[in-house]
Scaffold this motif. Structure first.
Motif, PDB file in Angstrom:
ATOM      1  N   GLY A 153      -4.399  -4.086  -5.758  1.00 54.33           N
ATOM      2  CA  GLY A 153      -3.255  -4.062  -4.858  1.00 54.33           C
ATOM      3  C   GLY A 153      -3.372  -5.037  -3.711  1.00 54.33           C
ATOM      4  O   GLY A 153      -2.524  -5.053  -2.809  1.00 54.33           O
ATOM      5  N   ASP A 154      -4.411  -5.887  -3.724  1.00 54.04           N
ATOM      6  CA  ASP A 154      -4.584  -6.865  -2.652  1.00 54.04           C
ATOM      7  C   ASP A 154      -3.460  -7.891  -2.666  1.00 54.04           C
ATOM      8  O   ASP A 154      -3.113  -8.436  -3.716  1.00 54.04           O
ATOM      9  CB  ASP A 154      -5.919  -7.602  -2.802  1.00 54.04           C
ATOM     10  N   ASP A 172      12.508  -6.599  -3.773  1.00 54.30           N
ATOM     11  CA  ASP A 172      13.570  -5.595  -3.849  1.00 54.30           C
ATOM     12  C   ASP A 172      12.969  -4.193  -3.900  1.00 54.30           C
ATOM     13  O   ASP A 172      13.494  -3.252  -3.292  1.00 54.30           O
ATOM     14  CB  ASP A 172      14.446  -5.828  -5.079  1.00 54.30           C
ATOM     15  N   LEU A 173      11.861  -4.053  -4.637  1.00 52.16           N
ATOM     16  CA  LEU A 173      11.203  -2.749  -4.709  1.00 52.16           C
ATOM     17  C   LEU A 173      10.647  -2.322  -3.350  1.00 52.16           C
ATOM     18  O   LEU A 173      10.552  -1.132  -3.055  1.00 52.16           O
ATOM     19  CB  LEU A 173      10.078  -2.782  -5.747  1.00 52.16           C
ATOM     20  N   LEU A 174      10.280  -3.306  -2.547  1.00 55.51           N
ATOM     21  CA  LEU A 174       9.759  -3.009  -1.207  1.00 55.51           C
ATOM     22  C   LEU A 174      10.884  -2.897  -0.182  1.00 55.51           C
ATOM     23  O   LEU A 174      10.619  -2.556   0.982  1.00 55.51           O
ATOM     24  CB  LEU A 174       8.787  -4.111  -0.763  1.00 55.51           C
ATOM     25  N   LYS A 175      12.102  -3.231  -0.618  1.00 56.26           N
ATOM     26  CA  LYS A 175      13.266  -3.227   0.278  1.00 56.26           C
ATOM     27  C   LYS A 175      13.038  -4.183   1.452  1.00 56.26           C
ATOM     28  O   LYS A 175      13.304  -3.873   2.623  1.00 56.26           O
ATOM     29  CB  LYS A 175      13.560  -1.811   0.780  1.00 56.26           C
ATOM     30  N   MET A 176      12.531  -5.377   1.086  1.00 56.63           N
ATOM     31  CA  MET A 176      12.260  -6.415   2.070  1.00 56.63           C
ATOM     32  C   MET A 176      12.816  -7.744   1.580  1.00 56.63           C
ATOM     33  O   MET A 176      13.038  -7.933   0.387  1.00 56.63           O
ATOM     34  CB  MET A 176      10.739  -6.552   2.309  1.00 56.63           C
ATOM     35  N   GLY A 192       2.152   6.201  -7.847  1.00 53.62           N
ATOM     36  CA  GLY A 192       0.991   6.407  -8.708  1.00 53.62           C
ATOM     37  C   GLY A 192       0.088   5.206  -8.864  1.00 53.62           C
ATOM     38  O   GLY A 192      -0.544   5.028  -9.913  1.00 53.62           O
ATOM     39  N   GLY A 193      -0.009   4.377  -7.840  1.00 51.92           N
ATOM     40  CA  GLY A 193      -0.909   3.241  -7.877  1.00 51.92           C
ATOM     41  C   GLY A 193      -0.305   1.982  -8.465  1.00 51.92           C
ATOM     42  O   GLY A 193      -0.978   0.930  -8.501  1.00 51.92           O
ATOM     43  N   ARG A 194       0.946   2.051  -8.929  1.00 56.25           N
ATOM     44  CA  ARG A 194       1.580   0.861  -9.494  1.00 56.25           C
ATOM     45  C   ARG A 194       1.890  -0.139  -8.384  1.00 56.25           C
ATOM     46  O   ARG A 194       2.218   0.239  -7.260  1.00 56.25           O
ATOM     47  CB  ARG A 194       2.871   1.222 -10.223  1.00 56.25           C
ATOM     48  N   ILE A 195       1.808  -1.411  -8.751  1.00 59.30           N
ATOM     49  CA  ILE A 195       2.121  -2.456  -7.782  1.00 59.30           C
ATOM     50  C   ILE A 195       3.585  -2.879  -7.936  1.00 59.30           C
ATOM     51  O   ILE A 195       4.164  -2.736  -9.016  1.00 59.30           O
ATOM     52  CB  ILE A 195       1.204  -3.683  -7.960  1.00 59.30           C
ATOM     53  N   PRO A 196       4.198  -3.400  -6.868  1.00 57.47           N
ATOM     54  CA  PRO A 196       5.584  -3.894  -6.959  1.00 57.47           C
ATOM     55  C   PRO A 196       5.612  -5.271  -7.612  1.00 57.47           C
ATOM     56  O   PRO A 196       5.852  -6.293  -6.951  1.00 57.47           O
ATOM     57  CB  PRO A 196       6.030  -3.934  -5.502  1.00 57.47           C
ATOM     58  N   ASP A 253       0.837  -1.207   0.000  1.00 54.23           N
ATOM     59  CA  ASP A 253       0.000   0.000   0.000  1.00 54.23           C
ATOM     60  C   ASP A 253       0.868   1.252   0.000  1.00 54.23           C
ATOM     61  O   ASP A 253       0.572   2.238  -0.704  1.00 54.23           O
ATOM     62  CB  ASP A 253      -0.923   0.007   1.216  1.00 54.23           C
ATOM     63  N   SER A 254       1.923   1.231   0.789  1.00 50.74           N
ATOM     64  CA  SER A 254       2.831   2.372   0.845  1.00 50.74           C
ATOM     65  C   SER A 254       3.525   2.579  -0.498  1.00 50.74           C
ATOM     66  O   SER A 254       3.646   3.715  -0.986  1.00 50.74           O
ATOM     67  CB  SER A 254       3.868   2.155   1.951  1.00 50.74           C
ATOM     68  N   TYR A 255       3.953   1.486  -1.121  1.00 50.98           N
ATOM     69  CA  TYR A 255       4.615   1.577  -2.427  1.00 50.98           C
ATOM     70  C   TYR A 255       3.664   2.146  -3.474  1.00 50.98           C
ATOM     71  O   TYR A 255       4.033   3.015  -4.265  1.00 50.98           O
ATOM     72  CB  TYR A 255       5.099   0.187  -2.855  1.00 50.98           C
TER      73      TYR A 255
END
Length: 250
Positions: free
Chosen positions: A189-190, A162-166, A143-147, A136-138
């Motif tokens: 985004g679920d 990697d995009l979430l840095k997790m 702009g609403g894009r999903i990781p 949700d934060s990403y």
């Protein structure tokens, strides 16, 4: 009605055996089993099922906590142990129950037809909630894009951690020794657990090759295990394999 009576007779017989067994040990839930990660016991589920049946017979309602319309169907009907204990139908919640410091919620499924006691893995649910917050934060920052990593099925992607840095997350499956991965819905985004591999194993074991249109394949998991598929979308059969629906219809 005959089936219901048969089921109740079996539950009562099982309960007598369980109560006799626990009487020999001197207490309902032995002290050595009072720990946070007690594995589920069918005896505990049977005792809770009998208590739920008796509560419904006496009151005409189910001993459940309040929920909202948005609560997923398999997570919707959490058993309220206080109601069962107030009527002296149980002395205390089972050791693996959240209320006793355990890792499972006790829930009901099929409440309109035959309310049946099942378990919900709290650790798995919390893991998904944590990743959902990160997604949700990403999305809010991009702009609403999903990781998204790789496309799994139409509308669903594996997660690019990697995009979430997790670190990549795997969920221990309640149905086997394997681990399950998470996926993210492109439109909403679920974040959900992907149970398709577990469903496919059951389908292959049963030798099924087709399913009625609109049948939710999650029922295969519910029927074969004490656990419900927590944090899941409905699954359809695409002619070859189970695929998650594009929208959570239930």
């Amino acid at each position: 009605m005959g089936m219901m009576k048969t089921m109740k007779r079996r539950l009562m017989s099982a309960a007598v055996a369980v109560i006799f067994l626990f009487a020999l040990t001197g207490c309902l839930y032995p002290d050595e089993q009072r720990q946070a990660h007690v594995r589920p016991s069918q005896e505990y589920i049977t005792l809770v099922q009998i208590a739920v049946n008796q509560f419904q017979e006496k009151s005409g309602v189910l001993p459940i906590k309040n929920s909202t319309m948005e609560t997923p169907i398999y997570e919707k009907y959490v058993i309220d142990f206080k109601k069962l204990m107030e009527r002296n139908l149980l002395n205390e919640p089972p050791p693996n129950a959240f209320e006793s410091g355990g890792n499972d919620y006790y829930v009901l499924v099929h409440v309109e037809e035959e309310p049946t006691v099942k378990l919900m893995d709290i650790a798995a649910m919390q893991s998904v909630i944590d990743i959902q917050r990160a997604v949700d934060s990403y999305r809010s920052e991009h702009g609403g894009r999903i990781p998204a990593a790789e496309a799994l099925t139409p509308g669903w992607y594996s997660i690019d951690y990697d995009l979430l840095k997790m670190k990549p997350l795997q969920i221990p499956s309640p149905y086997s020794v394997q681990s399950l991965s998470l996926m993210v819905n492109e439109a909403t985004g679920d974040v959900m657990i992907d149970y398709s591999s577990e469903m496919m194993k059951l389908i292959q074991q049963q030798g099924k090759v087709s399913f009625p249109e609109g049948e939710d394949l999650r029922e295969l998991l519910v029927q074969s295990s004490p656990y419900i598929p927590v944090r899941s979308y409905p699954y359809d059969w695409n002619g070859e394999r189970p695929v998650p629906a594009l929208e959570n219809q239930y």
